[in-house]
Write an enzyme that holds these catalytic residues in place. Structure first.
Site, PDB file in Angstrom:
ATOM      1  N   CYS A 167      -4.644   5.199 -11.150  1.00  0.00           N
ATOM      2  CA  CYS A 167      -3.944   4.594 -10.015  1.00  0.00           C
ATOM      3  C   CYS A 167      -3.764   3.089 -10.240  1.00  0.00           C
ATOM      4  O   CYS A 167      -4.732   2.336 -10.350  1.00  0.00           O
ATOM      5  CB  CYS A 167      -4.735   4.837  -8.735  1.00  0.00           C
ATOM      6  N   LYS A 205      -7.205 -26.816  24.883  1.00  0.00           N
ATOM      7  CA  LYS A 205      -7.281 -25.494  24.256  1.00  0.00           C
ATOM      8  C   LYS A 205      -6.638 -25.483  22.874  1.00  0.00           C
ATOM      9  O   LYS A 205      -5.658 -26.183  22.625  1.00  0.00           O
ATOM     10  CB  LYS A 205      -6.568 -24.453  25.153  1.00  0.00           C
ATOM     11  N   CYS A 212       0.014   6.289  -6.704  1.00  0.00           N
ATOM     12  CA  CYS A 212      -0.013   7.104  -7.921  1.00  0.00           C
ATOM     13  C   CYS A 212       0.185   8.589  -7.650  1.00  0.00           C
ATOM     14  O   CYS A 212       0.188   9.393  -8.575  1.00  0.00           O
ATOM     15  CB  CYS A 212      -1.324   6.877  -8.674  1.00  0.00           C
TER      16      CYS A 212
END
Ligand code: D41
Length: 671
Positions: free
Chosen positions: A434, A316, A413
């Protein structure tokens, strides 16, 4: 430990495992990670080995899968469907090899056949006289469910075997699974239709196969891969596992393209490593590698323990789903202003990488999954995809855990945050005010598939914007050596390298440049289609929505995004500035243009044609090298007019532009 204590622990482990089994196999709604489940099973197995008198036949260690659901007919497996033993490290692989060498009393290397362990569902396919007559799930290994009608809908399963040596009877075993692309598309579709979203491809495959309506199964992107022959009559059975798979393939059944014969256990280790390295780039999920003794005679000599063959083992990979806790939820502002909730996690290793953030996608997903801050959650990291929170473990929830809330103003912002009608996303309305949106736009511009500015990575972009050295893409090409050298951890040499890279990036291509503008939903493929269709940036800038939707890949939404983008004067300014700075690309010569009969002509289509939609007529003209425009001008070669043509024909007449009816169009195009 005394036996009484052990009994209590064993009982409680069995109860818990049984519940998880039902959640996973019957309900397709796992509550814990695979890793945690494996740990429980291991613990139980260890206790049962230590206290063999406490082992009972109904223990979860003694059965292979879940109960048969009642909705499908039950079928007996003539040859039991065995399970696979697991190995979790190199030592366990060496022990496996040693066990087999001892059992077989050989002192030379053993040969193995290796293939990826697909993460799907085991099924049996029975072919009689070359025809698929039955498909069944594994169920408990002795009997499963008859899912023939559903399996018949899987395109990779042949309904009839091919070749001139079709056997009287063939039973193959294999895995039904769902490739990642189909899985993601299915989940997008499910989300759009407010339907159940699947936690992983395995669950999606299980849920799709267990549909009572085969039409639903047919609509799901399932596929099949064979991994063993269970029965073969009327044909010689090859002597090795590998050759058996080649025979299966010769009948038209899919086998793994990665199957390989390996001449020693050391080569098995290399193969495991190779696949582990490839894992993230594969188009389907695998959770390990299966190794099988290649020689069938040797297989038969070694036999079985409980219900797993001694001659096979699954090594695995590290788990892709693990549990951790959500410390907090924050909101990240993307390039388009969308606010994405991100879970800050107690750091945890997933598939070999430490993960401390995971996406929660959007508020709808948070509500659907019912996630709270403080929850224990299952986190999943698969392939190159961003880690995500799959689900919360409800039993660990405390009453005071709070739901994450969308802030009213942008965390970067402070502009207002709004949700547009019909969209899941909330967006910051700040636009280029922004800093977050500006940063993301610059990051995209600099990225490898866009302008490919070497050395201008995400961290540096953040630094440049935070220091006020750049505000937008337009400022990039006026950065100076002095400015760059003043940055933290930036030596003059690296500053110069960056300037060189910026200079170098100015020689670009039109598709790259269009992509790098970051127009909403214009990815690489769309940018390429736009560049090829219009060949000039100016033509893209001036195109209206009607013309844009004539481009491959562009629908009304993308067309509107493109028009909106070029309507913003800030965007036009940025483009102007970078082109003034020297950014340029070679002219596009469309291969399909060369020597095509209508090369250099421009047509306008209007009104209702009898035999074509306007879109189809446009396709025909474009294939012959013509351009198709939506407005008539002096440069228009001709207007193709169907019934009720309207003002475009008037304009053509005014400008002395030829007007063609449908018959003339057919003659022109040779249809
Ligand atoms: O890809 C797989 N998931 C896979 C499963 C595989 N490649 N080979 C497998 N081989 C076997 C034996 C050795 C028993 C024929 C298997 C499985 N079994 C298996 N899958 C689920 C239970 C057992």
């Amino acid at each position: 430990m005394v036996s009484e204590q052990a009994l209590q622990q064993i009982k409680s482990l069995r109860d818990e495992i049984n519940q998880h089994n039902i959640d996973y196999h019957v309900l397709d709604a796992p509550q814990v990670s695979d890793q945690y489940y494996d740990q429980l099973l291991r613990k139980l197995h260890e206790l049962e080995v230590e206290f063999p008198e406490l082992l009972t036949s109904d223990s979860p260690t003694q059965r292979v899968g879940a109960e048969v659901s009642e909705q499908f007919e039950s079928v007996q497996h003539e040859v039991p469907m065995l399970s696979l033993d697991n190995a979790f490290d190199e030592d366990e692989m060496l022990a496996f090899n040693k066990r087999l060498s001892d059992l077989l009393a050989v002192d030379t290397s053993l040969q193995y056949s290796a293939e990826p362990k697909l993460d799907g569902l085991a099924v049996s396919l029975l072919y009689v006289q070359g025809k698929l007559v039955r498909a069944a799930t594994r169920g408990d290994g002795r009997s499963g469910e008859n899912i023939t009608t559903n399996v018949r809908t899987i395109k990779s399963v042949p309904l009839k075997l091919i070749g001139d040596k079709v056997p009287e009877l063939l039973e193959v075993r294999g895995e039904v699974y769902m490739p990642l692309k189909g899985f993601n598309q299915l989940n997008d579709r499910q989300r759009q239709n407010d339907q159940k979203v699947f936690a992983n491809p395995r669950n999606a495959a299980a849920g799709s196969l267990r549909q009572l309506d085969p039409k639903i199964t047919a609509s799901r992107p399932l596929t099949f891969c064979s991994y063993a022959i269970a029965q073969l009559n009327g044909e010689v059975l090859p002597a090795t596992q590998y050759e058996q798979m080649l025979l299966v393939k010769s009948f038209g059944l899919p086998i793994s393209p990665y199957i390989k014969q390996l001449s020693s256990i050391e080569n098995c280790s290399d193969y495991y490593q190779e696949l582990a390295d490839k894992r993230d780039s594969l188009s389907f999920e695998i959770d390990g590698v299966v190794f099988k003794l290649n020689d069938i005679k040797q297989q038969n000599k070694t036999g079985f323990v409980s219900r797993a063959p001694r001659w096979a083992i699954a090594r695995k990979f590290p788990a892709q789903e693990v549990m951790t806790t959500i410390l907090d939820v924050e909101f990240q502002v993307g390039r388009t202003g969308a606010l994405t909730p991100v879970a800050r996690l107690d750091p945890v290793e997933v598939g070999g990488v430490v993960v401390s953030n995971a996406t929660l996608h959007n508020m709808d997903e948070i509500n659907r999954k019912d996630i709270r801050i403080g929850d224990t959650v299952i986190v999943r990291r698969a392939g190159d995809v961003i880690p995500e929170v799959v689900s919360a473990v409800l039993k660990d929830r405390k009453a005071d855990f709070k739901k994450p809330e969308m802030p009213a103003t942008c965390p970067v912002c402070e502009s207002e945050v709004i949700q547009q009608e019909g969209q899941a996303a909330y967006r910051c309305t700040g636009g280029l005010v922004c800093a977050a949106q500006r940063k993301e736009a610059i990051k995209l511009f600099a990225s490898r598939k866009a302008m490919d500015i070497d050395g201008l990575g995400d961290k540096l972009v953040e630094q440049l914007v935070d220091q006020g050295l750049i505000n937008s893409i337009a400022d990039l090409f006026s950065l100076t050596l002095e400015q760059l050298s003043s940055l933290d951890r930036m030596a003059e040499k690296s500053a110069q390298n960056l300037l060189d890279a910026l200079e170098h990036s100015k020689q670009t291509t039109l598709p790259r440049f269009i992509y790098s503008l970051g127009i909403r939903e214009v990815g690489e493929a769309t940018a390429l289609a736009l560049a090829n269709y219009f060949t000039e940036l100016e033509a893209v800038e001036n195109a209206d929505e009607e013309t844009l939707i004539l481009v491959d890949d562009v629908g009304p939404v993308v067309a509107a995004n493109i028009v909106h983008f070029f309507d913003q004067s800030e965007n036009e300014q940025v483009i102007e500035t970078v082109i003034k700075a020297g950014l340029q690309w070679p002219p596009i010569e469309r291969i399909e243009d060369i020597d095509l009969p209508l090369k250099g002509t421009t047509y306008v289509i209007t009104g209702t044609l009898e035999n074509y939609s306007r879109q189809q007529a446009a396709e025909i003209l474009k294939k012959l090298g013509a351009k198709v425009s939506s407005s008539v001008s002096k440069k228009t070669t001709a207007v193709v007019a169907g019934a009720k043509p309207g003002s475009k024909v008037d304009k053509a007449n005014k400008l002395n532009v030829t007007v063609l009816d449908e018959k003339a169009f057919d003659e022109l195009t040779g249809n």
